[in-house]
Every structure is written in C-alpha cells, then in structure tokens.
Design a protein around this motif. Structure first.
Motif, PDB file in Angstrom:
ATOM      1  N   MET A  59      49.578  -3.932 -30.530  1.00 34.48           N
ATOM      2  CA  MET A  59      48.803  -3.147 -29.595  1.00 34.48           C
ATOM      3  C   MET A  59      47.740  -2.329 -30.343  1.00 34.48           C
ATOM      4  SD  MET A  59      51.953  -2.072 -27.095  1.00 34.48           S
ATOM      5  CE  MET A  59      51.192  -1.651 -25.559  1.00 34.48           C
ATOM      6  N   LEU A  60      48.082  -1.934 -31.559  1.00 32.66           N
ATOM      7  CA  LEU A  60      47.109  -1.213 -32.377  1.00 32.66           C
ATOM      8  C   LEU A  60      45.929  -2.122 -32.738  1.00 32.66           C
ATOM      9  CD1 LEU A  60      46.326   1.353 -33.903  1.00 32.66           C
ATOM     10  CD2 LEU A  60      47.644   0.488 -35.839  1.00 32.66           C
ATOM     11  N   ILE A  61      46.207  -3.371 -33.030  1.00 35.78           N
ATOM     12  CA  ILE A  61      45.129  -4.325 -33.349  1.00 35.78           C
ATOM     13  C   ILE A  61      44.213  -4.499 -32.144  1.00 35.78           C
ATOM     14  CG2 ILE A  61      44.647  -6.749 -33.888  1.00 35.78           C
ATOM     15  CD1 ILE A  61      47.209  -6.658 -35.634  1.00 35.78           C
ATOM     16  N   ILE A  62      44.785  -4.597 -30.965  1.00 38.52           N
ATOM     17  CA  ILE A  62      43.979  -4.715 -29.750  1.00 38.52           C
ATOM     18  C   ILE A  62      43.126  -3.462 -29.562  1.00 38.52           C
ATOM     19  CG2 ILE A  62      44.096  -4.800 -27.220  1.00 38.52           C
ATOM     20  CD1 ILE A  62      46.560  -6.623 -27.553  1.00 38.52           C
ATOM     21  N   PHE A  63      43.718  -2.300 -29.797  1.00 42.70           N
ATOM     22  CA  PHE A  63      42.969  -1.045 -29.655  1.00 42.70           C
ATOM     23  C   PHE A  63      41.788  -1.010 -30.620  1.00 42.70           C
ATOM     24  CE2 PHE A  63      42.131   3.402 -30.667  1.00 42.70           C
ATOM     25  CZ  PHE A  63      41.934   3.924 -29.402  1.00 42.70           C
ATOM     26  N   VAL A  64      42.021  -1.386 -31.868  1.00 40.37           N
ATOM     27  CA  VAL A  64      40.942  -1.386 -32.863  1.00 40.37           C
ATOM     28  C   VAL A  64      39.869  -2.408 -32.484  1.00 40.37           C
ATOM     29  CG1 VAL A  64      40.386  -1.892 -35.280  1.00 40.37           C
ATOM     30  CG2 VAL A  64      42.362  -0.477 -34.725  1.00 40.37           C
ATOM     31  N   ALA A  65      40.292  -3.557 -31.960  1.00 43.04           N
ATOM     32  CA  ALA A  65      39.327  -4.578 -31.553  1.00 43.04           C
ATOM     33  C   ALA A  65      38.469  -4.112 -30.376  1.00 43.04           C
ATOM     34  CB  ALA A  65      40.057  -5.876 -31.200  1.00 43.04           C
ATOM     35  N   SER A  66      38.919  -3.087 -29.678  1.00 39.30           N
ATOM     36  CA  SER A  66      38.162  -2.558 -28.536  1.00 39.30           C
ATOM     37  C   SER A  66      37.116  -1.538 -28.941  1.00 39.30           C
ATOM     38  CB  SER A  66      39.119  -1.905 -27.541  1.00 39.30           C
ATOM     39  OG  SER A  66      39.952  -2.868 -26.980  1.00 39.30           O
ATOM     40  N   THR A  67      37.004  -1.282 -30.213  1.00 35.34           N
ATOM     41  CA  THR A  67      36.003  -0.334 -30.683  1.00 35.34           C
ATOM     42  C   THR A  67      34.680  -1.061 -30.896  1.00 35.34           C
ATOM     43  OG1 THR A  67      36.572  -0.668 -33.005  1.00 35.34           O
ATOM     44  CG2 THR A  67      37.779   1.060 -31.819  1.00 35.34           C
ATOM     45  N   ASP A  68      33.706  -0.332 -31.381  1.00 37.15           N
ATOM     46  CA  ASP A  68      32.389  -0.903 -31.654  1.00 37.15           C
ATOM     47  C   ASP A  68      32.453  -2.020 -32.697  1.00 37.15           C
ATOM     48  OD1 ASP A  68      29.419  -0.848 -31.522  1.00 37.15           O
ATOM     49  OD2 ASP A  68      29.632  -0.172 -33.603  1.00 37.15           O
ATOM     50  N   MET A  69      33.452  -1.953 -33.566  1.00 40.40           N
ATOM     51  CA  MET A  69      33.578  -2.913 -34.659  1.00 40.40           C
ATOM     52  C   MET A  69      33.607  -4.375 -34.167  1.00 40.40           C
ATOM     53  SD  MET A  69      36.466  -2.990 -37.648  1.00 40.40           S
ATOM     54  CE  MET A  69      37.815  -3.376 -36.561  1.00 40.40           C
ATOM     55  N   MET A  70      34.213  -4.622 -33.020  1.00 43.36           N
ATOM     56  CA  MET A  70      34.316  -5.991 -32.504  1.00 43.36           C
ATOM     57  C   MET A  70      33.477  -6.190 -31.238  1.00 43.36           C
ATOM     58  SD  MET A  70      36.147  -7.510 -34.713  1.00 43.36           S
ATOM     59  CE  MET A  70      36.641  -9.032 -33.964  1.00 43.36           C
ATOM     60  N   SER A  71      32.438  -5.414 -31.092  1.00 40.13           N
ATOM     61  CA  SER A  71      31.565  -5.550 -29.927  1.00 40.13           C
ATOM     62  C   SER A  71      30.770  -6.850 -30.025  1.00 40.13           C
ATOM     63  CB  SER A  71      30.603  -4.357 -29.835  1.00 40.13           C
ATOM     64  OG  SER A  71      29.698  -4.383 -30.917  1.00 40.13           O
ATOM     65  N   ALA A  72      30.168  -7.245 -28.926  1.00 40.75           N
ATOM     66  CA  ALA A  72      29.376  -8.480 -28.898  1.00 40.75           C
ATOM     67  C   ALA A  72      28.257  -8.436 -29.935  1.00 40.75           C
ATOM     68  CB  ALA A  72      28.798  -8.701 -27.497  1.00 40.75           C
ATOM     69  N   GLU A  73      27.689  -7.271 -30.116  1.00 47.50           N
ATOM     70  CA  GLU A  73      26.611  -7.121 -31.097  1.00 47.50           C
ATOM     71  C   GLU A  73      27.091  -7.458 -32.510  1.00 47.50           C
ATOM     72  OE1 GLU A  73      24.170  -3.436 -33.105  1.00 47.50           O
ATOM     73  OE2 GLU A  73      24.742  -3.277 -30.997  1.00 47.50           O
ATOM     74  N   HIS A  74      28.284  -7.020 -32.841  1.00 50.38           N
ATOM     75  CA  HIS A  74      28.807  -7.254 -34.188  1.00 50.38           C
ATOM     76  C   HIS A  74      29.334  -8.677 -34.372  1.00 50.38           C
ATOM     77  CE1 HIS A  74      28.481  -3.146 -35.798  1.00 50.38           C
ATOM     78  NE2 HIS A  74      28.534  -2.822 -34.516  1.00 50.38           N
ATOM     79  N   THR A  75      30.019  -9.212 -33.356  1.00 53.01           N
ATOM     80  CA  THR A  75      30.553 -10.567 -33.504  1.00 53.01           C
ATOM     81  C   THR A  75      29.448 -11.618 -33.466  1.00 53.01           C
ATOM     82  OG1 THR A  75      31.035 -10.692 -31.129  1.00 53.01           O
ATOM     83  CG2 THR A  75      32.829  -9.996 -32.592  1.00 53.01           C
ATOM     84  N   SER A  76      28.318 -11.298 -32.813  1.00 51.71           N
ATOM     85  CA  SER A  76      27.215 -12.266 -32.762  1.00 51.71           C
ATOM     86  C   SER A  76      26.590 -12.467 -34.145  1.00 51.71           C
ATOM     87  CB  SER A  76      26.152 -11.826 -31.756  1.00 51.71           C
ATOM     88  OG  SER A  76      25.536 -10.623 -32.178  1.00 51.71           O
ATOM     89  N   ASP A  83      43.161  -0.530 -22.213  1.00 55.52           N
ATOM     90  CA  ASP A  83      42.209  -1.037 -23.204  1.00 55.52           C
ATOM     91  C   ASP A  83      40.805  -1.117 -22.615  1.00 55.52           C
ATOM     92  OD1 ASP A  83      41.364  -2.361 -25.658  1.00 55.52           O
ATOM     93  OD2 ASP A  83      41.392  -4.225 -24.490  1.00 55.52           O
ATOM     94  N   GLU A  84      40.697  -1.633 -21.412  1.00 57.89           N
ATOM     95  CA  GLU A  84      39.386  -1.718 -20.758  1.00 57.89           C
ATOM     96  C   GLU A  84      38.853  -0.326 -20.425  1.00 57.89           C
ATOM     97  OE1 GLU A  84      37.436  -4.447 -20.425  1.00 57.89           O
ATOM     98  OE2 GLU A  84      39.012  -5.443 -21.577  1.00 57.89           O
ATOM     99  N   TYR A  85      39.742   0.575 -20.041  1.00 57.22           N
ATOM    100  CA  TYR A  85      39.327   1.959 -19.785  1.00 57.22           C
ATOM    101  C   TYR A  85      38.805   2.591 -21.079  1.00 57.22           C
ATOM    102  CZ  TYR A  85      39.523   6.844 -18.318  1.00 57.22           C
ATOM    103  OH  TYR A  85      39.210   8.141 -18.041  1.00 57.22           O
ATOM    104  N   HIS A  86      39.503   2.348 -22.163  1.00 56.58           N
ATOM    105  CA  HIS A  86      39.059   2.849 -23.477  1.00 56.58           C
ATOM    106  C   HIS A  86      37.655   2.343 -23.792  1.00 56.58           C
ATOM    107  CE1 HIS A  86      38.819   1.853 -27.903  1.00 56.58           C
ATOM    108  NE2 HIS A  86      38.812   3.164 -27.919  1.00 56.58           N
ATOM    109  N   GLN A  87      37.373   1.103 -23.458  1.00 55.69           N
ATOM    110  CA  GLN A  87      36.064   0.519 -23.763  1.00 55.69           C
ATOM    111  C   GLN A  87      34.930   1.202 -22.993  1.00 55.69           C
ATOM    112  OE1 GLN A  87      35.848  -3.774 -23.715  1.00 55.69           O
ATOM    113  NE2 GLN A  87      37.928  -3.936 -24.524  1.00 55.69           N
ATOM    114  N   THR A  88      35.241   1.839 -21.878  1.00 56.67           N
ATOM    115  CA  THR A  88      34.187   2.536 -21.131  1.00 56.67           C
ATOM    116  C   THR A  88      33.659   3.746 -21.897  1.00 56.67           C
ATOM    117  OG1 THR A  88      35.709   3.949 -19.881  1.00 56.67           O
ATOM    118  CG2 THR A  88      35.135   1.808 -18.900  1.00 56.67           C
ATOM    119  N   PHE A  89      34.400   4.219 -22.893  1.00 56.14           N
ATOM    120  CA  PHE A  89      33.979   5.358 -23.710  1.00 56.14           C
ATOM    121  C   PHE A  89      33.266   4.935 -24.987  1.00 56.14           C
ATOM    122  CE2 PHE A  89      37.584   6.898 -21.240  1.00 56.14           C
ATOM    123  CZ  PHE A  89      37.019   8.015 -20.639  1.00 56.14           C
TER     124      PHE A  89
END
Length: 143
Positions: free
Chosen positions: A1-18, A90-96
């Motif tokens: 669950m921690l990995i999912i939380f970290v993946a929800s940060t800016d680090m794994m955003s579409a901008e970074h994965t692209s 997780d999706e709620y977290h992404q709104t921030f």
C-alpha cells in the motif's frame, strides 16, 4: 500500500512516465505518431493501475485467508473492500498533487484489479490444495 501511495505522487505522474515511454516507443518505431504514443501511455498507465491493485488484492486475500482450509466469504469480501477503500483514498490523495487528478474511473479499474488478484489467489489456493475452497454456508445454499 505504501508503494501505491508513493506511485500516486508527482514522481509517477504522466509527465514523468512519458519521459521513458515516448523515447522507448520512438526507439522501437521512429515513425510513431504522438497520438499513438499517447494511446500506449494511457494503456500502460491503466494497466499499471490494474496490476498494482491485483497484487494488493492477492496480498490482502493471503493475509485474511491464509491458513484456512475453507473459503470464508466474509474474509474475501473484506479483502476486496479494503482494496477498494484504499483505491478511493489513493485517488483522493491525487487530487492534492498538482500534476495528478483523482478519477472515479481509476477507482473502478483498481477495484477490478483487486478482484482479479483475489480471484487468482483463490484459484491458486484451490489448485495447490486440490479442493474447492468454499464456505460451509454457501455449500448449504447451493445444495
């Protein structure tokens, strides 16, 4: 669950994965269009949602059902509900996160992934134990 939380940060955003997916696709096919790259990126990102929650569903099922000789409907449902609640959080977290957005569609994809993981765990448990794991109450209902 921690990995999912970290993946929800800016680090794994579409901008970074692209930054990885686009150059890789251009290396495979130099003539690929930007629209095709965007489609592949969308599929990869949604596939990541599904697979990470499939793993979570498997692990939650293992945690709640481990060591039981029979399948407990309540434990399986609890496993799935924990994953779905985590998907919503997780999706709620992404709104921030400025570079992310929360999406009910992603929650549904995540819930489906968790269900797939739970189902795979149950199939694996049945295969390794050689018998159908089923609740005693369900046996009476189906008889």
């Amino acid at each position: 669950m921690l990995i999912i939380f970290v993946a929800s940060t800016d680090m794994m955003s579409a901008e970074h994965t692209s930054r990885f997916i686009g150059p890789f696709l251009r290396w495979l096919n130099p003539d690929i269009s930007s629209a095709a790259i965007a489609q592949v990126q969308l599929i990869v990102r949604k596939g990541a949602h599904m697979s990470e929650y499939a793993v979570l569903g498997w692990l939650l099922a293992r945690a709640f059902l481990f060591g039981r000789e029979d399948f407990r409907t309540r434990a399986a449902l609890t496993s799935w509900l924990v994953a779905v609640v985590w998907a919503g959080l997780d999706e709620y977290h992404q709104t921030f996160v400025a570079s992310r957005t929360g999406s009910p569609v992603d929650v549904m994809i995540d819930a489906t992934g968790a269900l797939v993981g739970l189902g795979l765990y149950l199939l694996f448990a049945r295969w390794t134990r050689g018998a159908a794991p089923i609740d005693e109450g369900l046996k009476k209902e189906w008889a």
